[in-house]
Design a protein around this motif. Structure first.
Motif, PDB file in Angstrom:
ATOM      1  N   GLY A 137       0.792  -1.222   0.000  1.00 47.69           N
ATOM      2  CA  GLY A 137       0.000   0.000   0.000  1.00 47.69           C
ATOM      3  C   GLY A 137       0.823   1.269   0.000  1.00 47.69           C
ATOM      4  N   VAL A 138       0.146   2.371  -0.334  1.00 45.59           N
ATOM      5  CA  VAL A 138       0.750   3.701  -0.410  1.00 45.59           C
ATOM      6  C   VAL A 138      -0.075   4.655   0.442  1.00 45.59           C
ATOM      7  CG1 VAL A 138       1.390   5.609  -1.941  1.00 45.59           C
ATOM      8  CG2 VAL A 138       1.551   3.243  -2.761  1.00 45.59           C
ATOM      9  N   SER A 139       0.589   5.412   1.309  1.00 47.44           N
ATOM     10  CA  SER A 139      -0.118   6.385   2.141  1.00 47.44           C
ATOM     11  C   SER A 139       0.725   7.652   2.268  1.00 47.44           C
ATOM     12  CB  SER A 139      -0.418   5.812   3.527  1.00 47.44           C
ATOM     13  OG  SER A 139       0.794   5.503   4.206  1.00 47.44           O
ATOM     14  N   VAL A 140       0.061   8.754   2.610  1.00 47.13           N
ATOM     15  CA  VAL A 140       0.757  10.043   2.775  1.00 47.13           C
ATOM     16  C   VAL A 140       0.341  10.673   4.097  1.00 47.13           C
ATOM     17  CG1 VAL A 140       1.084  12.371   1.865  1.00 47.13           C
ATOM     18  CG2 VAL A 140       0.913  10.440   0.292  1.00 47.13           C
ATOM     19  N   ALA A 141       1.316  11.128   4.857  1.00 46.70           N
ATOM     20  CA  ALA A 141       1.049  11.840   6.109  1.00 46.70           C
ATOM     21  C   ALA A 141       2.225  12.762   6.412  1.00 46.70           C
ATOM     22  CB  ALA A 141       0.842  10.860   7.265  1.00 46.70           C
ATOM     23  N   GLY A 142       1.926  13.994   6.768  1.00 43.84           N
ATOM     24  CA  GLY A 142       2.984  14.929   7.146  1.00 43.84           C
ATOM     25  C   GLY A 142       3.995  15.196   6.051  1.00 43.84           C
ATOM     26  N   GLY A 143       3.548  15.171   4.800  1.00 39.13           N
ATOM     27  CA  GLY A 143       4.451  15.445   3.685  1.00 39.13           C
ATOM     28  C   GLY A 143       5.372  14.302   3.317  1.00 39.13           C
ATOM     29  N   VAL A 144       5.115  13.115   3.868  1.00 37.29           N
ATOM     30  CA  VAL A 144       5.939  11.937   3.583  1.00 37.29           C
ATOM     31  C   VAL A 144       5.075  10.840   2.975  1.00 37.29           C
ATOM     32  CG1 VAL A 144       7.383  10.124   4.586  1.00 37.29           C
ATOM     33  CG2 VAL A 144       7.542  12.471   5.452  1.00 37.29           C
ATOM     34  N   ALA A 200       3.305  -1.194 -10.334  1.00 36.14           N
ATOM     35  CA  ALA A 200       2.071  -0.717 -10.955  1.00 36.14           C
ATOM     36  C   ALA A 200       1.179   0.006  -9.950  1.00 36.14           C
ATOM     37  CB  ALA A 200       1.310  -1.889 -11.581  1.00 36.14           C
ATOM     38  N   VAL A 201       1.176  -0.468  -8.712  1.00 37.20           N
ATOM     39  CA  VAL A 201       0.376   0.189  -7.674  1.00 37.20           C
ATOM     40  C   VAL A 201       0.979   1.548  -7.330  1.00 37.20           C
ATOM     41  CG1 VAL A 201      -0.417   0.032  -5.282  1.00 37.20           C
ATOM     42  CG2 VAL A 201      -0.446  -2.000  -6.747  1.00 37.20           C
ATOM     43  N   VAL A 202       2.300   1.627  -7.240  1.00 36.81           N
ATOM     44  CA  VAL A 202       2.958   2.910  -6.981  1.00 36.81           C
ATOM     45  C   VAL A 202       2.645   3.892  -8.110  1.00 36.81           C
ATOM     46  CG1 VAL A 202       5.163   4.094  -6.629  1.00 36.81           C
ATOM     47  CG2 VAL A 202       4.810   1.804  -5.666  1.00 36.81           C
ATOM     48  N   ALA A 203       2.714   3.417  -9.346  1.00 32.03           N
ATOM     49  CA  ALA A 203       2.442   4.277 -10.501  1.00 32.03           C
ATOM     50  C   ALA A 203       1.029   4.852 -10.436  1.00 32.03           C
ATOM     51  CB  ALA A 203       2.626   3.485 -11.795  1.00 32.03           C
ATOM     52  N   ARG A 204       0.100   4.070  -9.931  1.00 30.62           N
ATOM     53  CA  ARG A 204      -1.295   4.523  -9.845  1.00 30.62           C
ATOM     54  C   ARG A 204      -1.550   5.375  -8.599  1.00 30.62           C
ATOM     55  NH1 ARG A 204      -3.401  -0.160  -9.752  1.00 30.62           N
ATOM     56  NH2 ARG A 204      -3.852  -0.336  -7.527  1.00 30.62           N
ATOM     57  N   ALA A 218      -1.137  11.400  -7.860  1.00 32.04           N
ATOM     58  CA  ALA A 218      -1.713  12.687  -7.464  1.00 32.04           C
ATOM     59  C   ALA A 218      -0.751  13.528  -6.631  1.00 32.04           C
ATOM     60  CB  ALA A 218      -3.004  12.450  -6.689  1.00 32.04           C
ATOM     61  N   GLN A 219      -0.010  12.906  -5.713  1.00 28.41           N
ATOM     62  CA  GLN A 219       0.805  13.682  -4.774  1.00 28.41           C
ATOM     63  C   GLN A 219       2.305  13.617  -5.036  1.00 28.41           C
ATOM     64  OE1 GLN A 219      -0.687  14.086  -0.697  1.00 28.41           O
ATOM     65  NE2 GLN A 219      -2.029  12.341  -1.116  1.00 28.41           N
ATOM     66  N   PHE A 220       2.745  12.639  -5.816  1.00 25.19           N
ATOM     67  CA  PHE A 220       4.172  12.541  -6.132  1.00 25.19           C
ATOM     68  C   PHE A 220       4.309  12.039  -7.576  1.00 25.19           C
ATOM     69  CE2 PHE A 220       8.448  11.271  -3.933  1.00 25.19           C
ATOM     70  CZ  PHE A 220       9.149  11.953  -4.908  1.00 25.19           C
ATOM     71  N   PRO A 221       3.941  12.882  -8.547  1.00 28.96           N
ATOM     72  CA  PRO A 221       3.912  12.443  -9.946  1.00 28.96           C
ATOM     73  C   PRO A 221       5.247  11.962 -10.497  1.00 28.96           C
ATOM     74  CG  PRO A 221       3.574  14.823  -9.769  1.00 28.96           C
ATOM     75  CD  PRO A 221       3.449  14.264  -8.391  1.00 28.96           C
ATOM     76  N   ALA A 222       6.356  12.533 -10.025  1.00 27.05           N
ATOM     77  CA  ALA A 222       7.669  12.105 -10.531  1.00 27.05           C
ATOM     78  C   ALA A 222       7.937  10.653 -10.161  1.00 27.05           C
ATOM     79  CB  ALA A 222       8.772  13.005  -9.992  1.00 27.05           C
ATOM     80  N   LEU A 224       9.374   8.336   1.796  1.00 22.84           N
ATOM     81  CA  LEU A 224       9.971   9.322   0.903  1.00 22.84           C
ATOM     82  C   LEU A 224       9.351  10.700   1.147  1.00 22.84           C
ATOM     83  CD1 LEU A 224       9.067   6.570  -1.068  1.00 22.84           C
ATOM     84  CD2 LEU A 224      10.954   7.588  -2.342  1.00 22.84           C
ATOM     85  N   PRO A 225      10.132  11.662   1.650  1.00 21.52           N
ATOM     86  CA  PRO A 225       9.623  13.030   1.777  1.00 21.52           C
ATOM     87  C   PRO A 225       9.240  13.572   0.400  1.00 21.52           C
ATOM     88  CG  PRO A 225      11.654  12.739   3.021  1.00 21.52           C
ATOM     89  CD  PRO A 225      11.496  11.518   2.174  1.00 21.52           C
ATOM     90  N   ILE A 226       8.036  14.108   0.287  1.00 21.62           N
ATOM     91  CA  ILE A 226       7.558  14.599  -1.005  1.00 21.62           C
ATOM     92  C   ILE A 226       8.188  15.965  -1.294  1.00 21.62           C
ATOM     93  CG2 ILE A 226       5.537  15.281  -2.341  1.00 21.62           C
ATOM     94  CD1 ILE A 226       3.909  13.339  -0.615  1.00 21.62           C
ATOM     95  N   PRO A 227       8.871  16.107  -2.417  1.00 14.41           N
ATOM     96  CA  PRO A 227       9.560  17.373  -2.719  1.00 14.41           C
ATOM     97  C   PRO A 227       8.624  18.445  -3.269  1.00 14.41           C
ATOM     98  CG  PRO A 227      10.003  15.742  -4.420  1.00 14.41           C
ATOM     99  CD  PRO A 227       9.157  15.058  -3.401  1.00 14.41           C
ATOM    100  N   GLN A 228       9.120  19.675  -3.287  1.00  9.52           N
ATOM    101  CA  GLN A 228       8.382  20.775  -3.903  1.00  9.52           C
ATOM    102  C   GLN A 228       8.271  20.571  -5.407  1.00  9.52           C
ATOM    103  OE1 GLN A 228      11.172  23.788  -2.570  1.00  9.52           O
ATOM    104  NE2 GLN A 228       9.597  24.716  -1.264  1.00  9.52           N
TER     105      GLN A 228
END
Length: 262
Positions: A58-65, A75-79, A83-87, A162-166
């Protein structure tokens, strides 16, 4: 391929216990291990599959990470990351072919640390944290050379944070037969500065181009690296490209990544 016992635990604790058996080997996506076994270059007596452990998916986002379970397929990561980490989503969506993307996992890729794999560059460029069943390891300390990592015997990657970058971008010069990176550059911009990680080029595996990081942190533009060059010493040389060619690609792809991210 030699005979082996197959175990599919449903928890991390069960997996760790199973890996305590003699000549046991963890199996995640198997995209490297199984071909190696078919060529009789590896012969584990026990394969411990990690694909049945729900807590490692699974993939989750909290606190910018962004936290991705170690057994999560590309394939799951790609999907899920789109929205939040397109790169990162774009990186995952361009690994191999559909069969590889639906079987291969982020944990397996990072644990294997192939010198031309894509995920190690994302982990290093974002300053990711590699979470195992026993500890957390900074990406800067985790990757230790070609196919070498800080993992100890029986240690399992349960998640990657992975901290999500600007802003970020991954540029991959594809080796068309294998779909690995002949050279790949992942660039990530944060308030504290820019990080640039390179895969596919060095004989020592993934590395950070610190000169480019310093220049881009001061001036986030392709012109900032125009006067820089990458040493060919230590770069991979094979029938696909000379060390000089790969060194040149590092600079070209970094410039492209800056433009695309900016």
């Amino acid at each position: 391929m030699h005979n082996f016992e197959f175990v599919r635990p449903t928890s991390v604790d069960e997996a760790v216990a199973a890996l305590g058996a003699e000549e046991a080997q963890a199996l995640s996506g198997g995209q490297t291990l199984l071909p190696t076994m078919k060529q009789r270059l590896a012969a584990p007596a026990v394969l411990v599959s990690l694909t049945g452990i729900a807590a490692m998916k699974g993939v989750s986002v909290a606190g910018g990470v962004m936290t991705i379970g170690g057994a999560t397929p590309h394939a799951v990561v790609a999907r899920e990351a789109k929205a939040q980490f397109p790169a990162l989503a774009a990186l995952a969506g361009n690994i191999g072919d559909p069969a590889v993307r639906n079987r291969g996992t982020i944990g397996g890729s990072i644990a294997n640390n192939d010198p031309a794999a894509c995920y190690p560059s994302a982990a290093l460029a974002t300053g990711a944290t590699i979470v195992t069943n026993t500890r957390e390891i900074a990406a800067d300390d985790f990757f230790q050379g070609m196919f070498a990592t800080a993992l100890e015997e029986g240690e399992i990657i349960t998640a990657v944070k992975l901290p999500i970058p600007q802003a970020a971008n991954y540029q991959k010069f594809v080796q068309p037969a294998s779909r690995f990176a002949l050279t790949g550059v992942f660039l990530a911009k944060y308030p504290a500065g820019v990080r640039v990680a390179v895969t596919g080029a060095s004989g020592d595996g993934v590395f950070r181009w610190t000169e480019a990081e310093e220049a881009l942190s001061a001036n986030f533009s392709a012109e900032a690296i125009s006067g820089l060059s990458v040493e060919a010493d230590g770069m991979i040389g094979d029938l696909h490209g000379t060390p000089e060619y790969r060194a040149h690609l590092v600079k070209v792809l970094t410039g492209r990544a800056v433009k695309a991210a900016g």
